[in-house]
Each structure stands twice: as C-alpha cells, then as structure tokens.
Design a protein around this motif. Structure first.
Motif, mmCIF file in Angstrom:
data_model
loop_
_atom_site.group_PDB
_atom_site.id
_atom_site.type_symbol
_atom_site.label_atom_id
_atom_site.label_comp_id
_atom_site.label_asym_id
_atom_site.label_seq_id
_atom_site.Cartn_x
_atom_site.Cartn_y
_atom_site.Cartn_z
ATOM 1 N N LEU A 153 0.809 -1.220 0.000
ATOM 2 C CA LEU A 153 0.000 0.000 0.000
ATOM 3 C C LEU A 153 0.843 1.271 0.000
ATOM 4 O O LEU A 153 0.581 2.192 -0.795
ATOM 5 N N ALA A 203 -4.599 1.335 -5.042
ATOM 6 C CA ALA A 203 -4.462 1.439 -3.590
ATOM 7 C C ALA A 203 -5.797 1.171 -2.900
ATOM 8 O O ALA A 203 -5.856 0.495 -1.869
ATOM 9 N N ASN A 214 -8.904 3.933 2.652
ATOM 10 C CA ASN A 214 -7.685 4.722 2.794
ATOM 11 C C ASN A 214 -7.937 6.159 2.353
ATOM 12 O O ASN A 214 -8.188 6.422 1.175
#
Length: 437
Positions: free
Chosen positions: A111, A137, A144
């Motif tokens: 990541l 991602a 995120n």
C-alpha cells in the motif's frame, strides 16, 4: 507584450493530521459545486533537506542489507520523493520511481508503494496514471483516506470535477485532518466561495500537528488573502508561517509578492534573489525575471527566462510532464504563438481542466484566433472561480472581438478581485479599462 501566467501558488504538497469539518457548507449536494483543478497534496515541502538526506542514508543502508524488502524500498522511494520536492532537482523523481517499482515487484499490493506511485504521478503531472495508482491502492484498502485524496486530485486535473468532489468528501468522512481541510478549501475557492475557502483553511491551520504543518496552512491562507486583494492579511499569514518555519520558501515568496504589490520592487527583487539561490523552482525564477523586467533590467530578466527553459528541459528528461503554465511560458519566449497553441492544445487533450482551458484561450488570443479563444475562456470561467487572471484574459479577448461591454465587465472584475493579480499585467488592465471607459 509578453505573456506571463506562471502560477503563483504552484502545486503544494502536504501530509498531515487534524480535526473535523464538513467539506461542503450546509451539507449541499456535491453536484452544486463545480470547480478548478485541485492541487496535489503529499509530503511536506518544509522538511529540512539535511533531515531528508539522513533518512535516505538510513534507508539505503537497510536496502543494501540482505534482509531488505518491499517496505524498505517503498520507504526509500518516499524519501526520494520528499527530496525532489525539497530541492526541485528532477533526478530524484527518477530515483523515487525506480525504488517504488522495485517495491511493487516484490509485493504488488504494498500500500505505501502504491500511494507513493500515486503521489509521484501527481508530482510528474501524469494525472491519468495517478488515478490508476489511487484505484489500485483502494483495491487494497477501500477506506484509505490518502488514496481518495490522490484520486480526487487527479480527477480535478482531468476536468472531472464531480468525481473529484465525491472523492474529497469521502476523504473528509474518513479522516477530517489538515490535508482534507485544505482540499475542502480549494474546492470552495473553485466555485467562488472565497470566504468558505478561508474558513476551511483556518480549520487546516488549527489542525496542524507541528509547526511545519501550521506554516504550510498559513501560507495557503495567505495566498487566499493575496488572491482576493487583502495584502495586509496576506502579509500577516506569511510572516506567521516564516516565524514557524524560517526555512520554508513559499511564505517568503508570498512576502515578495506583497512587496511588489505595494510598489517595493527593489525589496521584492532582493527577496526573490535570495529565494532563487536557495530553491530555484521555475515559478520563482520566472517571477524574478518579471521583477527585473518591470524595473528595466532587461538583460537580467532574459537571463532568468533562459534559466526557466533550461530547468524545464531537465524536468522533461526526468519524466516530468511540463505543467501548462510552463509550457505556455516556454512557447511564448520563442515568440511563436502558433507553437503555444499546439503545445497547450496537446495538454488540453490530456487534461481538460479549466486552468488548461484558460491557457488555451490565452494562447489562441496571442495567435489572433479570438472567436475560438472566447470559447475556451468561457469554459475556464464556467465554475464561477474568482480568478483575476481568467477575467483579465476574457476581457482582452472580448475587446479584440469588439465586445466592449463584456471587456469592461471582465477587466473591472479582474481588478476588483485582485488589483495586484500580475506583476506585469495589472497595470495594463487598468490602462485598457480606462480606454474602454
């Protein structure tokens, strides 16, 4: 007359934490907000180069060891990216790319490496690639916040404003911090909500976890004040930022712009000479050239403009796609407006943002294609952005088309928004407006 639209604010980069605020005032629907491209946010520019060098050395030592893995390579790539931002040396973009790609070969779902590639792509102005990396991602971590920020930044630069605002709202929901507040501020600015933009950036100031964080946010707040013609408030924020981070260049440049706006050209030149010696970013070099030009130092002015051209060649060699302002600047220096149209039109095909539309409108104006220039100027203004330079360009185009009422309206608005919007052209706008009246 020489064209100059080198961006004053630039594409600032940050990475911070903070408090909470709704991105959209009153919780309004995102479809009501359509704005200009959002600057890319990543790592702080204000980190000392010595600290970055120490980080690079430490990570390189781990990478050289037999136990080095994907995480170490991702950390090295991130450190190189910070170095590129702190020094304006394009070679570090190449080194960052190599380290991050090695990390992903070892671990395709790393990541930090995926986010690093997204931020690197933003820094290199490859916004389509940044969008792809952000999506990768999010496939690894659907919650995120940083990935949503990168996704929104890229969408904005690609002219997909509704998509950008959806991503920013998601980012705000997940992590209301300095980075998301800054995006909210910029998004509000895009639709002309300057007071809302200032309010959001004030929250970003309060959310700063370190002195460097607060210095960055106060610099952005100073820019908002400067761009709305409030020189005293702008100078106050720039001075605060320099007090908090004495080596941080952007607020120093901001004070130089304030000096120039107040007529202290010699003081502004001294400040920018010091800035260029420390941090020769093309936008600062070009501004110093402008200051030399208005003070009658033509030879020194041309020397700075030549340096911008040389710098841009180095960035291109390192894989950095030229930003539209620099592309237009370089074309204009060659006194070849047709070349400028060709170069900016190629940019527009890749990233049809309103900023590029304005640049295309101005290059078309310079080449005498006024009707087509008006089309793109209207596109640049379609979001309601209170940008004085956009209105100046629209006014000059309207004047050439014989639309004197529209010309007066746009030029008056440009000077009302910010009477000091350009070192070279604010005075010209006043003179043209006086003639129209």
């Amino acid at each position: 007359m020489r064209t100059r639209i080198i961006a004053v604010g630039g594409l600032a980069l940050l990475m911070f934490v903070g408090g909470a605020v709704l991105m959209w005032s009153g919780g309004s629907a995102l479809s009501d907000y359509k704005r200009r491209p959002v600057p890319s946010f990543g790592a702080t520019e204000s980190a000392a180069v010595a600290d970055i060098d120490a980080t690079i050395a430490a990570v390189q030592e781990r990478v050289r060891s037999a136990a080095a893995g994907s995480s170490d390579l991702a950390s090295l790539g991130s450190a190189y990216l910070q170095k590129a931002r702190a020094t304006a040396e394009p070679e570090y973009y190449r080194l960052a790319r190599e380290a991050l790609r090695k990390a992903l070969r070892l671990q395709p779902e790393n990541l930090p490496a995926l986010l690093g590639m997204g931020e690197l792509s933003l820094g290199r102005h490859d916004f389509a690639a940044a969008r792809r990396w952000a999506r990768r991602a999010l496939a690894v971590d659907a919650h995120n916040a940083t990935a949503y920020g990168i996704l929104g930044d890229a969408a904005g630069e690609l002219g997909r404003y509704d998509d950008a605002f959806v991503s920013f709202q998601r980012m705000m929901d997940l992590r209301p911090n300095l980075s998301s507040y800054a995006r909210a501020s910029y998004a509000r600015e895009l639709t002309g909500d300057v007071s809302g933009a200032i309010a959001a950036m004030e929250r970003a100031v309060a959310a700063g976890a370190t002195a460097a964080d607060e210095a960055w946010a106060r610099t952005q707040l100073g820019d908002l004040y400067f761009n709305s013609g409030r020189l005293g408030a702008a100078a106050r924020e720039y001075r605060w930022a320099l007090f908090l981070a004495p080596d941080f260049v952007p607020p120093d440049a901001g004070l130089g712009r304030v000096d120039a706006a107040r007529g202290s050209i010699k003081r502004a030149i001294r400040r920018y000479e010091s800035i260029v010696e420390r941090y020769p970013l093309p936008q600062y070099v070009a501004t110093l050239g402008d200051l030399y030009e208005v003070s009658g130092r033509t030879t020194e002015s041309l020397r700075q403009y030549d340096l911008v051209a040389a710098q841009e060649k180095l960035f291109v060699a390192a894989g950095v796609i030229p930003d539209v302002e620099v592309t237009l600047f370089l074309a204009d220096q060659g006194n070849d407006p047709r070349s400028a149209v060709r170069l900016v039109r190629a940019q527009y095909a890749q990233r049809p943002s309103i900023r590029v539309a304005d640049a295309l409108a101005w290059s078309l104006y310079k080449s005498g294609r006024y009707a087509e220039a008006r089309k793109f100027s209207r596109e640049a203004l379609r979001l309601g952005t209170r940008d004085a330079s956009y209105h100046y360009h629209a006014g000059m185009i309207a004047k050439k088309l014989g639309e004197h009422g529209a010309a007066r309206s746009h030029l008056s608005r440009a000077l009302a928004i910010n009477p000091n919007f350009s070192i070279l052209y604010a005075t010209h706008a006043e003179r043209v407006l006086g003639g129209l009246r």
